[in-house]
Design an enzyme around this catalytic site. Sequence first.
Site, mmCIF file in Angstrom:
data_model
loop_
_atom_site.group_PDB
_atom_site.id
_atom_site.type_symbol
_atom_site.label_atom_id
_atom_site.label_comp_id
_atom_site.label_asym_id
_atom_site.label_seq_id
_atom_site.Cartn_x
_atom_site.Cartn_y
_atom_site.Cartn_z
ATOM 1 N N GLU A 318 0.828 -1.202 0.000
ATOM 2 C CA GLU A 318 0.000 0.000 0.000
ATOM 3 C C GLU A 318 0.869 1.261 0.000
ATOM 4 O OE1 GLU A 318 -3.452 2.067 2.832
ATOM 5 O OE2 GLU A 318 -2.184 0.459 3.622
ATOM 6 N N HIS A 319 1.832 1.322 0.912
ATOM 7 C CA HIS A 319 2.748 2.461 1.004
ATOM 8 C C HIS A 319 4.159 1.959 0.744
ATOM 9 C CE1 HIS A 319 -0.494 3.297 4.072
ATOM 10 N NE2 HIS A 319 -0.595 4.378 3.324
#
Length: 435
Positions: A318-319
């Site tokens: 996600e990040h």
Amino acid sequence: MAEWIKKAQLTDQRVAQNDKLKEDVSRILLDIENRGDVAVRELSVKFDKWDRQDYRLTDAEIKQCMDLLTEREYEDIKFAQTQVRRFADAQRQSMLNVEIETIPGVLLGHKHIPVNAAGCYVPGGKYPLLASAHMSICTAKAAGVNNIITAAPPFQGKPAPYIVAAQHMAGADAIYSLGGIQAVGAMAIGTESIPAVDIIVGPGNAYVAEAKRQLFGRVGIDLFAGPTETLLITDDSVDAEMCATDILGQAEHGPDSPAVMLTTSRELALETLKEIDRLLDLLPTAVYARTAWENFGEIILCESNEEMAKLSDFYASEHVQIMTHDDDYFLKNLTNFGALFVGPRTNVSYGDKVIGTNHTLPTNKAARYTGGLWVGKYLKTCTYQRVLTDEASAQIGEYCSRLCLMEGFVAHAEQANLRVRRYGKKDVPFGQAAV
């Protein structure tokens, strides 16, 4: 070859838990469909100990929440929402309507049309995540959505004042103090007091994520999302304190939040392990962060930037935070990520709270096929066609007639043949190809 300095401690227990979760969510959504407001109220009492006749907040209740803000808090929320709006407006301006004349007399085009109604869920169980209000509502406003309703669970037995204020300042048309499956289900299905929307957006816990998954198709959703993930790409250009801080900054989201660090420096890997232990003894949210790190944390020693890029794309986190001697290499070559944070001067927390990019992002490797929430998620790109001349209609009709009959669609072919007869001055026999 990559070497795991620390491995995640995954268990088979999660599979059984997921099966039960799916069954529970399915049963609850069916109950909401069958019993509407009665079911929603019972669920709110059961899960949030929160009982009201009407879960929509009144203007007076919203004002009470606004009045609790200090001037600094008001300005801080306003600043964050300005950044989100500025970026969302730029995204919208990049999405142009199209119209071209493909051959003389034939116009084809598309228009970007906002959905009529959006339901924005703002989580607030462990933490009152007011930032999610900025991300969903401001972006929907930039897209041109006319009707935006929001829902967030109560916090400590009452409407969460910061969330309510953020929802109001962002421009929500109706604000509900309602959480979990009952909020998402009510907005998607509709009840006697809560109107059904066209799309549901916003993060949430595993139950909210599963509810969105089961409701997809009945309504649109932004994306399938699970626990927050973070991945660091590092080398000896950065220090252990920064790496450990950025890992724990996301691990505190919850006990099942994966955090992975890739590095070409063995010394940095070992020092980061020590620094994580030190910070966990100081961190008030260590009750979540420690469990997440012990069970889902990894540090992987790689031989090269190329190997780190390959592993990063495999994880599709996600990040993805990049802190190396050659950040641009990864900006150029990475393909699977929710959002990139390039260089040590930025970090995931900036993206989560204030800098302006959207924090609702794909997890569970969904970054292989989608990005995160953005203004385009609220828009339908719809095509249209127009034929301006008899000659163009007849020309397209002849091709269409023959192509339809290749597939055996005689009535389709007659739609084309009728235009050839009427506009092309050719007598095409019924059910035969125009030649």
